[in-house]
Design an enzyme around this catalytic site. Sequence first.
Site, PDB file in Angstrom:
ATOM      1  N   HIS A  53       0.982  -0.994   0.085  1.00 29.68           N
ATOM      2  CA  HIS A  53       0.113  -0.280  -0.332  1.00 29.68           C
ATOM      3  C   HIS A  53       1.206   1.312   0.550  1.00 29.68           C
ATOM      4  O   HIS A  53       1.051   1.723  -1.213  1.00 29.68           O
ATOM      5  CB  HIS A  53      -1.157  -0.152   0.960  1.00 29.68           C
ATOM      6  CG  HIS A  53      -1.539  -0.963   1.140  1.00 29.68           C
ATOM      7  ND1 HIS A  53      -2.561  -2.279   0.345  1.00 29.68           N
ATOM      8  CD2 HIS A  53      -2.237  -2.034   2.310  1.00 29.68           C
ATOM      9  CE1 HIS A  53      -3.387  -2.741   0.231  1.00 29.68           C
ATOM     10  NE2 HIS A  53      -2.645  -2.792   1.932  1.00 29.68           N
TER      11      HIS A  53
ATOM     12  N   ASP B 138      -5.182  -8.061  -3.341  1.00 35.71           N
ATOM     13  CA  ASP B 138      -5.599  -8.103  -2.124  1.00 35.71           C
ATOM     14  C   ASP B 138      -7.048  -8.609  -1.447  1.00 35.71           C
ATOM     15  O   ASP B 138      -6.664 -10.301  -1.312  1.00 35.71           O
ATOM     16  CB  ASP B 138      -5.721  -6.515  -1.613  1.00 35.71           C
ATOM     17  CG  ASP B 138      -5.745  -6.246  -0.512  1.00 35.71           C
ATOM     18  OD1 ASP B 138      -5.235  -7.272   0.675  1.00 35.71           O
ATOM     19  OD2 ASP B 138      -5.754  -4.694   0.237  1.00 35.71           O
TER      20      ASP B 138
END
Length: 339
Positions: free
Chosen positions: A202, A253
């Site tokens: 991220h 994810d």
Amino acid sequence: MDEPRRLTLPGFVNAHCHAFQRALRGRRTGGDFWAWRETMIAEAERQTPETVRREYAETYRELRAAGYTAVGEFHYLGLPEAHAAVEAAREAEIEIVLLLSAYARGGIQRFRQESTAEYFRQLEELRESGARVGCAPHSVRACPPHWLEEIGAYAERERLPLHVHADEQPREIDECIAEHGIRPIELLGRTGCLGPQTTVVHATHADDRELDLLAEAGARVCICPTTEGNLGDGFAPVGRLRERAIGICVGSDSNVRIDPLEELRELETTARRQALSREVFTAGTLLCFGADEGAAALGLESWPDTAVDLDHPSLRGVEPADVLDALVLGCSADAFVES
């Protein structure tokens, strides 16, 4: 009958996957990341080796059909479930690197190990079974500094990938500053967790100093645009990553969407919005993010190819020289076929 026209490409590498979260697709889970996290934890609670083996195989088959041929499974459900995930990947015929999460505090009991010694024992058991593995301190919330120091040293000594969530949420940064006096990526640097083997997942809210640390260490960032958009995380600092030549890879994810082209397209269009210009990355560079950079993040030297159906309706009328641009900017994962 004419042979189908195909273009063979390196397979996409999903560098960050939580396969069990595929079950949350379409659910209404509250107004922000932290509300969603409560639903996610409840889903994690119900997992068993049997559900993992069955449901991960289904998700991995979906990944495979979408053009992914390798996956980094960031796993924090327990050791029996880790073995089941590896079995599921074999069934679905997708290469897997099991990124075993280290979890000292927070979360729920099944996420946690009692000590780093227990964590390393679990890693060694997986390695002895023949599984490819990587170290994955979950986050600076879940791992105190002495855990990070030991895991960083182990990953460097054993030449294993090290993946860690960092700077996904402003609250995470605020809590890290309150506890340690520095930001998450700074703490990773202080504890020896930044190096060429490191992938920070991220980095959405990383500041310039943190990005400089990543660049100096030769670390990568894994961006997961469809999940980050779904969770309201914010926009990855794509332009600032580019300025520093920081390696970028992508992941599905939470699997709210499984389509590597959509991940790359969102990455590029986010960069365009931030730069107020077009063509921030070339199609070739984006495809490298989707394949080669992901493989490097997982320590893979080889992985299966995928193939594009050049007769797919989305590519109708496209000149051969424009195929890669049309693929990345105008196609979905149904343009891929088995190579």
